[in-house]
Design a protein around this motif. Structure first.
Motif, mmCIF file in Angstrom:
data_model
loop_
_atom_site.group_PDB
_atom_site.id
_atom_site.type_symbol
_atom_site.label_atom_id
_atom_site.label_comp_id
_atom_site.label_asym_id
_atom_site.label_seq_id
_atom_site.Cartn_x
_atom_site.Cartn_y
_atom_site.Cartn_z
ATOM 1 N N THR A 101 33.760 31.692 47.314
ATOM 2 C CA THR A 101 34.153 33.092 47.457
ATOM 3 C C THR A 101 35.167 33.455 46.374
ATOM 4 O OG1 THR A 101 35.911 32.516 48.996
ATOM 5 C CG2 THR A 101 33.783 33.087 49.951
ATOM 6 N N VAL A 102 35.130 34.700 45.985
ATOM 7 C CA VAL A 102 36.063 35.197 44.975
ATOM 8 C C VAL A 102 36.780 36.421 45.524
ATOM 9 C CG1 VAL A 102 34.755 34.315 43.012
ATOM 10 C CG2 VAL A 102 34.284 36.603 43.859
ATOM 11 N N THR A 103 37.946 36.686 44.988
ATOM 12 C CA THR A 103 38.713 37.856 45.398
ATOM 13 C C THR A 103 38.430 39.014 44.448
ATOM 14 O OG1 THR A 103 40.582 37.171 44.046
ATOM 15 C CG2 THR A 103 40.579 36.440 46.336
ATOM 16 N N GLU A 104 38.634 40.213 44.948
ATOM 17 C CA GLU A 104 38.491 41.400 44.107
ATOM 18 C C GLU A 104 39.665 41.455 43.127
ATOM 19 O OE1 GLU A 104 35.998 43.705 43.927
ATOM 20 O OE2 GLU A 104 34.986 42.225 45.187
ATOM 21 N N PRO A 105 39.458 42.053 41.977
ATOM 22 C CA PRO A 105 40.552 42.148 41.006
ATOM 23 C C PRO A 105 41.743 42.913 41.574
ATOM 24 C CG PRO A 105 38.477 42.870 40.031
ATOM 25 C CD PRO A 105 38.228 42.658 41.488
ATOM 26 N N GLU A 106 42.953 42.469 41.205
ATOM 27 C CA GLU A 106 44.180 43.170 41.619
ATOM 28 C C GLU A 106 44.320 44.502 40.901
ATOM 29 O OE1 GLU A 106 47.906 41.026 41.390
ATOM 30 O OE2 GLU A 106 46.801 39.140 41.438
ATOM 31 N N PHE A 107 43.794 44.586 39.702
ATOM 32 C CA PHE A 107 43.983 45.751 38.857
ATOM 33 C C PHE A 107 42.638 46.338 38.481
ATOM 34 C CE2 PHE A 107 47.212 42.558 37.918
ATOM 35 C CZ PHE A 107 48.357 43.264 38.263
ATOM 36 N N THR A 108 42.636 47.619 38.174
ATOM 37 C CA THR A 108 41.440 48.242 37.623
ATOM 38 C C THR A 108 41.639 48.375 36.119
ATOM 39 O OG1 THR A 108 42.353 50.435 38.022
ATOM 40 C CG2 THR A 108 40.915 49.517 39.731
ATOM 41 N N TYR A 138 50.771 35.530 36.379
ATOM 42 C CA TYR A 138 49.729 35.408 35.367
ATOM 43 C C TYR A 138 48.787 34.252 35.683
ATOM 44 C CZ TYR A 138 52.831 38.444 32.636
ATOM 45 O OH TYR A 138 53.629 39.461 32.199
ATOM 46 N N THR A 139 49.318 33.163 36.224
ATOM 47 C CA THR A 139 48.483 32.022 36.590
ATOM 48 C C THR A 139 47.487 32.411 37.677
ATOM 49 O OG1 THR A 139 50.281 30.515 36.024
ATOM 50 C CG2 THR A 139 48.509 29.616 37.364
ATOM 51 N N ARG A 140 47.956 33.101 38.707
ATOM 52 C CA ARG A 140 47.054 33.550 39.784
ATOM 53 C C ARG A 140 46.007 34.525 39.256
ATOM 54 N NH1 ARG A 140 51.909 34.027 42.458
ATOM 55 N NH2 ARG A 140 51.826 36.288 42.275
ATOM 56 N N LEU A 141 46.427 35.445 38.396
ATOM 57 C CA LEU A 141 45.510 36.420 37.814
ATOM 58 C C LEU A 141 44.429 35.720 36.996
ATOM 59 C CD1 LEU A 141 44.824 39.407 37.258
ATOM 60 C CD2 LEU A 141 46.392 39.295 35.315
ATOM 61 N N PHE A 142 44.826 34.764 36.159
ATOM 62 C CA PHE A 142 43.864 34.030 35.350
ATOM 63 C C PHE A 142 42.896 33.236 36.230
ATOM 64 C CE2 PHE A 142 42.570 29.991 33.461
ATOM 65 C CZ PHE A 142 41.783 30.464 32.425
ATOM 66 N N HIS A 143 43.420 32.536 37.236
ATOM 67 C CA HIS A 143 42.583 31.709 38.105
ATOM 68 C C HIS A 143 41.530 32.564 38.812
ATOM 69 C CE1 HIS A 143 41.649 29.348 41.787
ATOM 70 N NE2 HIS A 143 41.537 28.390 40.883
ATOM 71 N N ALA A 144 41.952 33.677 39.391
ATOM 72 C CA ALA A 144 41.016 34.551 40.103
ATOM 73 C C ALA A 144 39.983 35.140 39.144
ATOM 74 C CB ALA A 144 41.779 35.665 40.820
ATOM 75 N N SER A 145 40.417 35.515 37.950
ATOM 76 C CA SER A 145 39.495 36.077 36.951
ATOM 77 C C SER A 145 38.473 35.039 36.500
ATOM 78 C CB SER A 145 40.272 36.590 35.737
ATOM 79 O OG SER A 145 41.172 37.589 36.106
ATOM 80 N N LEU A 146 38.931 33.808 36.287
ATOM 81 C CA LEU A 146 38.024 32.731 35.877
ATOM 82 C C LEU A 146 36.970 32.471 36.946
ATOM 83 C CD1 LEU A 146 37.270 30.495 33.870
ATOM 84 C CD2 LEU A 146 38.920 29.018 35.048
ATOM 85 N N LEU A 147 37.369 32.434 38.218
ATOM 86 C CA LEU A 147 36.392 32.216 39.291
ATOM 87 C C LEU A 147 35.375 33.346 39.359
ATOM 88 C CD1 LEU A 147 38.581 30.738 42.182
ATOM 89 C CD2 LEU A 147 37.055 29.534 40.589
ATOM 90 N N ARG A 148 35.811 34.594 39.177
ATOM 91 C CA ARG A 148 34.867 35.727 39.178
ATOM 92 C C ARG A 148 33.871 35.610 38.030
ATOM 93 N NH1 ARG A 148 39.472 38.471 40.674
ATOM 94 N NH2 ARG A 148 39.865 39.226 38.553
ATOM 95 N N MET A 149 34.360 35.210 36.854
ATOM 96 C CA MET A 149 33.484 35.059 35.702
ATOM 97 C C MET A 149 32.478 33.931 35.930
ATOM 98 S SD MET A 149 32.749 33.272 32.634
ATOM 99 C CE MET A 149 34.070 32.116 32.648
#
Length: 124
Positions: free
Chosen positions: A28-35, A7-18
């Motif tokens: 650089t940002v990563t693509e979402p793990e989930f659709t 959940y921490t990794r998911l939140f961090h990546a989502s925050l950077l994308r936002m």
């Protein structure tokens, strides 16, 4: 609630994308793990209840796909240390929609809600 590394990794990546989307981050940002998908609860969902009291130890987490016969969790009897835990077995297939936090449970407590794969609707 609870927090784990997933959940921490998911939140961090989502925050950077936002932040990148609103112009506040240039890295650089990563693509979402989930659709993202919608769920139709008209197709129903199943609930898994505790048959006995015990300490709940989930083995699956949010978004995991489960099949009939999978061990979803264990219930440990704290009154009998060293005894074998009770396995909570899936009696239907689907995806874990929500689950109880690691805690003491009583008979009848809802442990999981599992949604049928047919409940997933495409985004339009």
């Amino acid at each position: 609630g609870q927090l784990n590394h997933r959940y921490t990794r998911l939140f961090h990546a989502s925050l950077l994308r936002m932040l990148k989307a609103v112009g506040c981050y240039n890295g650089t940002v990563t693509e979402p793990e989930f659709t993202t998908c919608y769920l139709s609860m008209d197709n129903g969902y199943q609930q898994v209840f505790a048959r006995n009291p015990g300490l709940f130890e989930p083995l699956v987490t949010l978004g995991d796909d489960v099949a009939i016969g999978d061990v979803l969790a264990y219930l440990h009897d704290p009154a009998t240390p060293g005894s074998e835990p009770e396995a909570i077995i899936a009696t239907f297939s689907g995806r874990v929609l929500c689950y109880r936090v690691l805690a003491q449970t009583q008979r009848g407590d809802c442990l999981f809600e599992i949604v049928d794969a047919e409940a997933y609707l495409p985004l339009t």
